[in-house]
Design a protein around this motif. Sequence first.
Motif, short mmCIF file in Angstrom:
data_model
loop_
_atom_site.label_atom_id
_atom_site.label_comp_id
_atom_site.label_asym_id
_atom_site.label_seq_id
_atom_site.Cartn_x
_atom_site.Cartn_y
_atom_site.Cartn_z
N ARG A 101 0.82 -1.22 0.00
CA ARG A 101 0.00 0.00 0.00
C ARG A 101 0.85 1.26 0.00
NH1 ARG A 101 -4.54 -2.07 4.32
NH2 ARG A 101 -5.95 -2.97 2.76
N ARG A 102 2.04 1.20 0.58
CA ARG A 102 2.93 2.37 0.64
C ARG A 102 3.67 2.64 -0.66
NH1 ARG A 102 3.89 0.37 5.93
NH2 ARG A 102 5.75 -0.73 5.21
N LEU A 103 3.73 1.67 -1.55
CA LEU A 103 4.43 1.88 -2.82
C LEU A 103 3.66 2.89 -3.66
CD1 LEU A 103 5.43 -1.77 -3.77
CD2 LEU A 103 6.90 0.02 -2.82
N PRO A 104 4.34 3.90 -4.18
CA PRO A 104 3.65 4.97 -4.90
C PRO A 104 2.96 4.52 -6.19
CG PRO A 104 6.03 5.24 -5.07
CD PRO A 104 5.79 4.13 -4.10
N ARG A 105 3.40 3.44 -6.79
CA ARG A 105 2.82 3.01 -8.06
C ARG A 105 1.64 2.03 -7.89
NH1 ARG A 105 8.37 2.89 -8.89
NH2 ARG A 105 9.12 4.34 -10.45
N THR A 106 1.35 1.63 -6.67
CA THR A 106 0.28 0.65 -6.45
C THR A 106 -1.06 1.23 -6.85
OG1 THR A 106 1.49 -0.48 -4.69
CG2 THR A 106 -0.90 -0.78 -4.72
N VAL A 152 -1.30 -4.56 -8.55
CA VAL A 152 -1.17 -3.92 -9.86
C VAL A 152 -0.43 -2.60 -9.69
CG1 VAL A 152 -2.41 -2.98 -11.84
CG2 VAL A 152 -3.32 -4.97 -10.62
N GLY A 153 0.61 -2.39 -10.48
CA GLY A 153 1.28 -1.10 -10.52
C GLY A 153 2.76 -1.10 -10.21
N PRO A 154 3.20 -1.69 -9.10
CA PRO A 154 4.62 -1.59 -8.74
C PRO A 154 5.54 -2.21 -9.80
CG PRO A 154 3.36 -2.37 -6.87
CD PRO A 154 2.44 -2.39 -8.07
N ASN A 155 6.75 -1.66 -9.90
CA ASN A 155 7.71 -2.20 -10.85
C ASN A 155 8.43 -3.42 -10.25
OD1 ASN A 155 9.85 -1.22 -9.24
ND2 ASN A 155 9.82 0.74 -10.31
N LEU A 156 9.18 -4.12 -11.08
CA LEU A 156 9.89 -5.34 -10.63
C LEU A 156 10.87 -5.06 -9.51
CD1 LEU A 156 10.69 -7.39 -13.86
CD2 LEU A 156 9.15 -7.99 -11.99
N ALA A 157 11.55 -3.93 -9.56
CA ALA A 157 12.54 -3.63 -8.51
C ALA A 157 11.86 -3.53 -7.14
CB ALA A 157 13.28 -2.33 -8.84
N ASP A 158 10.68 -2.90 -7.09
CA ASP A 158 9.94 -2.79 -5.83
C ASP A 158 9.51 -4.16 -5.32
OD1 ASP A 158 10.12 0.01 -5.77
OD2 ASP A 158 8.20 0.27 -6.79
N ILE A 159 8.99 -4.99 -6.23
CA ILE A 159 8.53 -6.32 -5.82
C ILE A 159 9.71 -7.22 -5.46
CG2 ILE A 159 7.20 -8.36 -6.52
CD1 ILE A 159 5.50 -5.86 -5.98
N ASP A 160 10.80 -7.12 -6.22
CA ASP A 160 12.02 -7.87 -5.87
C ASP A 160 12.45 -7.55 -4.44
OD1 ASP A 160 12.33 -9.19 -8.31
OD2 ASP A 160 13.88 -7.82 -9.04
N GLU A 161 12.45 -6.27 -4.11
CA GLU A 161 12.87 -5.85 -2.77
C GLU A 161 11.96 -6.43 -1.69
OE1 GLU A 161 13.07 -1.64 -0.46
OE2 GLU A 161 14.02 -1.70 -2.44
N LEU A 162 10.65 -6.39 -1.93
CA LEU A 162 9.72 -6.96 -0.95
C LEU A 162 9.85 -8.48 -0.85
CD1 LEU A 162 6.52 -4.81 -1.57
CD2 LEU A 162 8.09 -4.74 0.39
N ALA A 163 10.05 -9.14 -2.00
CA ALA A 163 10.21 -10.60 -1.98
C ALA A 163 11.44 -10.98 -1.15
CB ALA A 163 10.34 -11.13 -3.40
N GLN A 164 12.52 -10.23 -1.28
CA GLN A 164 13.71 -10.51 -0.48
C GLN A 164 13.49 -10.16 0.99
OE1 GLN A 164 17.30 -9.05 -2.32
NE2 GLN A 164 16.90 -10.18 -4.19
N GLN A 165 12.83 -9.03 1.24
CA GLN A 165 12.54 -8.63 2.61
C GLN A 165 11.73 -9.69 3.34
OE1 GLN A 165 10.55 -4.82 2.94
NE2 GLN A 165 9.78 -5.31 4.97
N PHE A 166 10.75 -10.29 2.64
CA PHE A 166 9.89 -11.29 3.25
C PHE A 166 10.38 -12.72 2.98
CE2 PHE A 166 7.31 -7.51 3.30
CZ PHE A 166 6.75 -7.56 4.57
#
Length: 144
Positions: free
Chosen positions: A75-80, A101-115
């Motif tokens: 929800r905090r990602l600006p592109r969501t 829907v919306g976030p770029n791969l770099a944002d999702i990659d970061e979250l996938a690694q964080q979690f």
Amino acid sequence: MDNSLIDTYRHADYRVRLTRGGWVSIHVDAALPSTLHTLIGERNWAFITAWNPGSQPQPRAQNHAAQHALLASLRRLPRTIAIRPGIGVGGAWREASLFVVGPNLADIDELAQQFQQNAYVHGLGLGYARLRLSSDRPPHGQAG
């Protein structure tokens, strides 16, 4: 990560809850279902979970807490643009998930690694769903 685990991810059923009820399934290396076309448009999308980091079963309460943290992060990602509930189903496992829907791969990659997720499913617009390996250990990136 071994090939059998990658095959499990590749053959899972990634279900997205529709706004008016019911579910639609996304499959890796298949076109996005038409029922999601209006929601997606030409945007990036991803199907991700925080459950069972590293594909290691965790207590339900821990999984729920992690999933709530992931939802807050998305929800905090600006592109969501949109977030829909989902369920990943593969063989003997089921995991609560989120379709975003919306976030770029770099944002999702970061979250996938964080979690501590080994992989997630993503796509661009109405193109095919792809499995993306997110571990910081090889192999990394697009699963072939």
